[in-house]
Design an enzyme around this catalytic site. Structure first.
Site, PDB file in Angstrom:
ATOM      1  N   CYS A  26       0.783  -1.239   0.000  1.00 63.07           N
ATOM      2  CA  CYS A  26       0.000   0.000   0.000  1.00 63.07           C
ATOM      3  C   CYS A  26       0.813   1.286   0.000  1.00 63.07           C
ATOM      4  O   CYS A  26       0.411   2.283  -0.589  1.00 63.07           O
ATOM      5  CB  CYS A  26      -0.934   0.037   1.209  1.00 63.07           C
ATOM      6  SG  CYS A  26      -1.670  -1.568   1.615  1.00 63.07           S
ATOM      7  N   CYS A  29       1.730   3.757  -3.078  1.00 67.51           N
ATOM      8  CA  CYS A  29       0.753   4.721  -3.614  1.00 67.51           C
ATOM      9  C   CYS A  29       0.245   5.698  -2.549  1.00 67.51           C
ATOM     10  O   CYS A  29       0.012   6.864  -2.833  1.00 67.51           O
ATOM     11  CB  CYS A  29      -0.441   3.984  -4.219  1.00 67.51           C
ATOM     12  SG  CYS A  29       0.021   3.115  -5.726  1.00 67.51           S
ATOM     13  N   HIS A  30       0.039   5.192  -1.313  1.00 67.20           N
ATOM     14  CA  HIS A  30      -0.609   6.038  -0.295  1.00 67.20           C
ATOM     15  C   HIS A  30       0.374   6.726   0.650  1.00 67.20           C
ATOM     16  O   HIS A  30      -0.029   7.622   1.389  1.00 67.20           O
ATOM     17  CB  HIS A  30      -1.589   5.198   0.533  1.00 67.20           C
ATOM     18  CG  HIS A  30      -2.693   4.595  -0.281  1.00 67.20           C
ATOM     19  ND1 HIS A  30      -3.787   5.323  -0.703  1.00 67.20           N
ATOM     20  CD2 HIS A  30      -2.864   3.351  -0.780  1.00 67.20           C
ATOM     21  CE1 HIS A  30      -4.595   4.538  -1.403  1.00 67.20           C
ATOM     22  NE2 HIS A  30      -4.054   3.332  -1.470  1.00 67.20           N
ATOM     23  N   MET A  67      -7.278   1.202  -7.839  1.00 69.20           N
ATOM     24  CA  MET A  67      -6.643   0.425  -6.772  1.00 69.20           C
ATOM     25  C   MET A  67      -6.777  -1.076  -7.059  1.00 69.20           C
ATOM     26  O   MET A  67      -7.867  -1.546  -7.388  1.00 69.20           O
ATOM     27  CB  MET A  67      -7.310   0.748  -5.431  1.00 69.20           C
ATOM     28  CG  MET A  67      -6.775  -0.159  -4.354  1.00 69.20           C
ATOM     29  SD  MET A  67      -7.142   0.406  -2.719  1.00 69.20           S
ATOM     30  CE  MET A  67      -7.220  -1.167  -1.871  1.00 69.20           C
ATOM     31  N   HIS A 310       5.892  12.034 -10.362  1.00 75.78           N
ATOM     32  CA  HIS A 310       6.115  10.593 -10.341  1.00 75.78           C
ATOM     33  C   HIS A 310       7.259  10.174 -11.277  1.00 75.78           C
ATOM     34  O   HIS A 310       8.381  10.094 -10.855  1.00 75.78           O
ATOM     35  CB  HIS A 310       4.812   9.864 -10.670  1.00 75.78           C
ATOM     36  CG  HIS A 310       4.873   8.407 -10.400  1.00 75.78           C
ATOM     37  ND1 HIS A 310       4.846   7.885  -9.136  1.00 75.78           N
ATOM     38  CD2 HIS A 310       5.006   7.347 -11.225  1.00 75.78           C
ATOM     39  CE1 HIS A 310       4.955   6.570  -9.187  1.00 75.78           C
ATOM     40  NE2 HIS A 310       5.063   6.221 -10.459  1.00 75.78           N
ATOM     41  N   HIS A 352       1.407   8.576 -17.040  1.00 74.62           N
ATOM     42  CA  HIS A 352       2.482   7.707 -16.557  1.00 74.62           C
ATOM     43  C   HIS A 352       3.385   7.415 -17.760  1.00 74.62           C
ATOM     44  O   HIS A 352       3.208   6.421 -18.457  1.00 74.62           O
ATOM     45  CB  HIS A 352       1.881   6.414 -15.984  1.00 74.62           C
ATOM     46  CG  HIS A 352       2.864   5.587 -15.210  1.00 74.62           C
ATOM     47  ND1 HIS A 352       3.686   4.657 -15.804  1.00 74.62           N
ATOM     48  CD2 HIS A 352       3.163   5.540 -13.888  1.00 74.62           C
ATOM     49  CE1 HIS A 352       4.423   4.067 -14.871  1.00 74.62           C
ATOM     50  NE2 HIS A 352       4.121   4.590 -13.700  1.00 74.62           N
TER      51      HIS A 352
HETATM   52 FE1  DHE Z   1       7.440   1.955 -10.650  1.00 76.71          FE
HETATM   53  C1  DHE Z   1       9.749   3.691 -12.534  1.00 76.71           C
HETATM   54  C2  DHE Z   1       7.408   4.461  -8.382  1.00 76.71           C
HETATM   55  C3  DHE Z   1       4.680   0.544  -9.174  1.00 76.71           C
HETATM   56  C4  DHE Z   1       7.867  -0.798 -12.573  1.00 76.71           C
HETATM   57  N1  DHE Z   1       8.377   3.744 -10.501  1.00 76.71           N
HETATM   58  C5  DHE Z   1       9.305   4.288 -11.391  1.00 76.71           C
HETATM   59  C6  DHE Z   1       9.730   5.571 -10.899  1.00 76.71           C
HETATM   60  C7  DHE Z   1       9.072   5.780  -9.717  1.00 76.71           C
HETATM   61  C8  DHE Z   1       8.227   4.641  -9.478  1.00 76.71           C
HETATM   62  C9  DHE Z   1       9.195   6.988  -8.805  1.00 76.71           C
HETATM   63  C10 DHE Z   1      10.728   6.507 -11.574  1.00 76.71           C
HETATM   64  C11 DHE Z   1      12.138   6.097 -11.221  1.00 76.71           C
HETATM   65  C12 DHE Z   1      13.191   6.888 -11.988  1.00 76.71           C
HETATM   66  O1  DHE Z   1      13.056   7.053 -13.212  1.00 76.71           O
HETATM   67  O2  DHE Z   1      14.155   7.341 -11.365  1.00 76.71           O
HETATM   68  N2  DHE Z   1       6.210   2.435  -9.080  1.00 76.71           N
HETATM   69  C13 DHE Z   1       6.394   3.498  -8.279  1.00 76.71           C
HETATM   70  C14 DHE Z   1       5.368   3.539  -7.254  1.00 76.71           C
HETATM   71  O3  DHE Z   1       5.302   4.351  -6.294  1.00 76.71           O
HETATM   72  C15 DHE Z   1       4.349   2.536  -7.607  1.00 76.71           C
HETATM   73  C16 DHE Z   1       3.171   3.242  -8.239  1.00 76.71           C
HETATM   74  C17 DHE Z   1       3.744   1.770  -6.448  1.00 76.71           C
HETATM   75  C18 DHE Z   1       4.703   0.997  -5.614  1.00 76.71           C
HETATM   76  O4  DHE Z   1       4.281   0.470  -4.576  1.00 76.71           O
HETATM   77  O5  DHE Z   1       5.886   0.876  -5.947  1.00 76.71           O
HETATM   78  C19 DHE Z   1       5.122   1.741  -8.674  1.00 76.71           C
HETATM   79  N3  DHE Z   1       6.438   0.159 -10.839  1.00 76.71           N
HETATM   80  C20 DHE Z   1       5.352  -0.215 -10.140  1.00 76.71           C
HETATM   81  C21 DHE Z   1       4.943  -1.551 -10.488  1.00 76.71           C
HETATM   82  O6  DHE Z   1       3.957  -2.190  -9.992  1.00 76.71           O
HETATM   83  C22 DHE Z   1       5.864  -2.031 -11.560  1.00 76.71           C
HETATM   84  C23 DHE Z   1       5.098  -2.267 -12.867  1.00 76.71           C
HETATM   85  C24 DHE Z   1       6.577  -3.340 -11.202  1.00 76.71           C
HETATM   86  C25 DHE Z   1       7.323  -3.280  -9.918  1.00 76.71           C
HETATM   87  O7  DHE Z   1       8.552  -3.277  -9.969  1.00 76.71           O
HETATM   88  O8  DHE Z   1       6.711  -3.187  -8.875  1.00 76.71           O
HETATM   89  C26 DHE Z   1       6.808  -0.841 -11.678  1.00 76.71           C
HETATM   90  N4  DHE Z   1       8.578   1.529 -12.269  1.00 76.71           N
HETATM   91  C27 DHE Z   1       8.629   0.316 -12.889  1.00 76.71           C
HETATM   92  C28 DHE Z   1       9.603   0.378 -13.966  1.00 76.71           C
HETATM   93  C29 DHE Z   1      10.137   1.683 -13.981  1.00 76.71           C
HETATM   94  C30 DHE Z   1       9.481   2.379 -12.879  1.00 76.71           C
HETATM   95  C31 DHE Z   1       9.915  -0.765 -14.930  1.00 76.71           C
HETATM   96  C32 DHE Z   1      11.206   2.265 -14.895  1.00 76.71           C
HETATM   97  C33 DHE Z   1      10.684   2.627 -16.255  1.00 76.71           C
HETATM   98  C34 DHE Z   1      11.789   2.994 -17.221  1.00 76.71           C
HETATM   99  O9  DHE Z   1      11.625   2.726 -18.434  1.00 76.71           O
HETATM  100  O10 DHE Z   1      12.824   3.533 -16.785  1.00 76.71           O
END
Ligand code: DHE
Length: 515
Positions: A26, A29-30, A67, A310, A352
């Site tokens: 959780c 996101c929260h 959610m 984000h 996003h």
């Molecule tokens: Fe991510 C990038 C945060 C959920 C896969 N994700 C990012 C970035 C942030 C972020 C701040 C940018 C980083 C940067 O560029 O320096 N992500 C979050 C969350 O807060 C969120 C919504 C919820 C959480 O609990 O983490 C979240 N993210 C996910 C997923 O569920 C994903 C699909 C799989 C996982 O790893 O949990 C996921 N996030 C990714 C990926 C990137 C990413 C693959 C980088 C994308 C790129 O092309 O560089």
């Protein structure tokens, strides 16, 4: 994941289960303090106004606002969802702080710099290596993009979120949700983890220092980790990962100037033209340009933009940061050369972009684009204020996609833009891949079902820009490689070890911010 210090705050035995579940499912996101960001504010004060049955249903089934239904995904059973509902009505426990001493105690230097090879010990093209997250296995794979052979599968730690290549392309840095950072040496015949340290309790981003110029040579000198908790960024030695400096992000919101106890570090990108990291501070809506050329006399420019920043990346020139303020449905533009806010504009429900996608549109010139978490929409905006000022930072095209998605990607040599619909709740839609043609965007997308299990997520090109890699995200994971021109499938990488592949990074494209 959370240390024992705070366990005493969870008062009854049955609260422990929810206590430990919250940071995993959780808080991303929260927020740890539940004040809201990508998800709404769910503090005890607000949650106490809802009945336990209502909360339990929301937790188990999810919501139309995006959610996930944790019961439906099989991660919580009815009893656990009921416990979580009760936990929501209790004040949020405050996780502990983490300072330099605690970080240094986690630092492990497996291979000192002097003992590392001075040139590659193999003939493979490191520039075309891919780093692939195997999320739920706590591992990362290094795959040769030329031969498609897996060169190493390494222990990188819990739920790695991203890989970043070092400025020279010699190393990969990985950071996990537990704040663990690893350094992988790609010169080694079989790449290995040469150092690690844990610098946060919860993290999402990492980047390296890339600048070389009149102000000094900082190539691969430092790396910086963006923490979700504690709210801070941490500078480490780029070659050994030894923690050097903690920079707290606790500060005030850009608009109301009210103190926020948990401004989390979202995306970080390293400037190519100044010794700076461009750092998005989520809750306060600030972009900080952090100058790493003199860490003892640290200077930074704090730019007011929009709240709940984000993910994002540069335009094709590397001058403008285009980043989503996703809960405000906006893309924010920051000029990293003139060091100021440019503008912000609405795109759709919860943009996003990942790092985004840059290409040249036949009518509007250089453009960039985003997908959306809240709707199946790709929005294209002009990003060339010099050559096409009339279209700059204005929405020029919009097209429906297969459903709410997470990522889109392209490459200067490609004819296409690739998108996923990972968040779609429609049967089969999240197993599709859709592509748009740069030369005929208005013709709409071409989609096909790429898998009959898991979900399609995230794309990355090879160095030449003629192949695209997509992940099938489940425990029986796969990597599918397509010919970008013909859209024909070329290969599937599968095996017991391909567990929940998510993000993938090509070394050359990551070093040069090609997307
Ligand atoms: Fe991510 C990038 C945060 C959920 C896969 N994700 C990012 C970035 C942030 C972020 C701040 C940018 C980083 C940067 O560029 O320096 N992500 C979050 C969350 O807060 C969120 C919504 C919820 C959480 O609990 O983490 C979240 N993210 C996910 C997923 O569920 C994903 C699909 C799989 C996982 O790893 O949990 C996921 N996030 C990714 C990926 C990137 C990413 C693959 C980088 C994308 C790129 O092309 O560089």
């Amino acid at each position: 994941m959370l240390p024992s210090l705070s366990i005493c705050r969870a008062r009854r035995h049955d609260e422990y289960a929810a206590y430990f579940s919250y940071p995993h499912r959780c808080s991303g996101c929260h927020g740890s303090l539940r004040k809201g960001a990508t998800g709404p504010n769910i503090t005890a004060e607000k949650m106490s106004k809802k009945s336990l049955a209502e909360l339990e249903k929301m937790i188990y089934d999810g919501t139309d606002a995006g959610m996930p239904g944790w019961g439906r995904t099989g991660e919580l059973n009815r009893e656990e969802a009921a416990l979580m509902a009760k936990f929501m009505q209790l004040p949020a426990p405050i996780p502990p702080e983490m300072g330099l001493k605690a970080m240094k105690a986690t630092h492990k230097l497996y291979v000192p710099v002097a003992d590392r090879p001075t040139k590659p010990e193999h003939k493979r093209d490191i520039d075309n290596y891919f780093g692939v997250i195997l999320r739920d296995a706590g591992k990362g794979a290094i795959i040769d993009g030329g031969t498609k052979k897996t060169v190493a599968v390494l222990d990188t730690g819990y739920a790695v979120h991203i890989f970043r290549a070092s400025a020279t392309g010699r190393y990969f840095y990985t950071v996990g949700r537990d704040g663990k950072l690893t350094l992988i040496d790609l010169y080694e015949k079989k790449p290995r983890v040469v150092a690690e340290s844990r610098v946060c309790l919860d993290a999402r981003s990492v980047d390296v220092s890339k600048y070389k110029g009149p102000k000094g040579d900082f190539v691969d000198k430092y790396a910086v980790v963006g923490c979700y908790w504690p709210p801070q960024m941490v500078v480490v030695d780029g070659q050994t990962l030894e923690p050097i400096k903690v920079i707290s992000t606790r500060s005030s919101t850009y608009d109301t100037n009210e103190y926020h106890p948990e401004p989390r570090v979202a995306a970080i990108v390293a400037s190519h033209h100044a010794p700076e990291w461009v750092v998005a501070i989520k809750e306060t809506g600030m972009v900080w340009l952090v100058d790493y050329s003199d860490l003892d006399n640290l200077s930074m420019t704090q730019i007011a933009t929009e709240r709940f920043l984000h993910d994002g990346g540069f335009d094709v020139t590397g001058r403008y940061l285009l980043i989503a303020a996703n809960m405000r449905d906006q893309i924010v533009v920051v000029d990293t050369k003139d060091r100021k806010f440019v503008t912000k504009f609405e795109t759709g429900t919860k943009p996003h972009p990942g790092r985004g996608a840059n290409w040249v549109d036949p009518e509007y010139g250089p453009v960039s684009a985003t997908t959306h978490l809240g709707e199946g929409l790709i929005t294209v905006y002009g990003s060339d204020p010099k050559g096409h000022p009339e279209h700059a930072w204005k929405v020029v095209r919009e097209e429906e996609t297969g459903g709410p998605g997470l990522f889109l990607k392209t490459h200067p040599k490609s004819e296409h833009i690739w998108t996923d619909a990972t968040l779609s709740k429609e049967e089969g839609a999240n197993q599709q891949i859709c592509v748009f043609k740069k030369s005929a965007f208005d013709d709409g997308m071409k989609c096909w079902k790429a898998t009959d299990h898991g979900k399609i997520v995230h794309f990355e090109y090879n160095k030449a820009g003629d192949e695209v890699w997509a992940s099938v995200w489940d425990r029986k994971g796969e990597l599918i490689i397509y010919d970008d021109k013909t859209l024909k499938e070329k290969k599937r990488i599968k095996g017991d070890w391909v567990v929940t592949p998510t993000g993938k990074w090509n070394v050359y494209n990551t070093v040069h911010d090609i997307y």
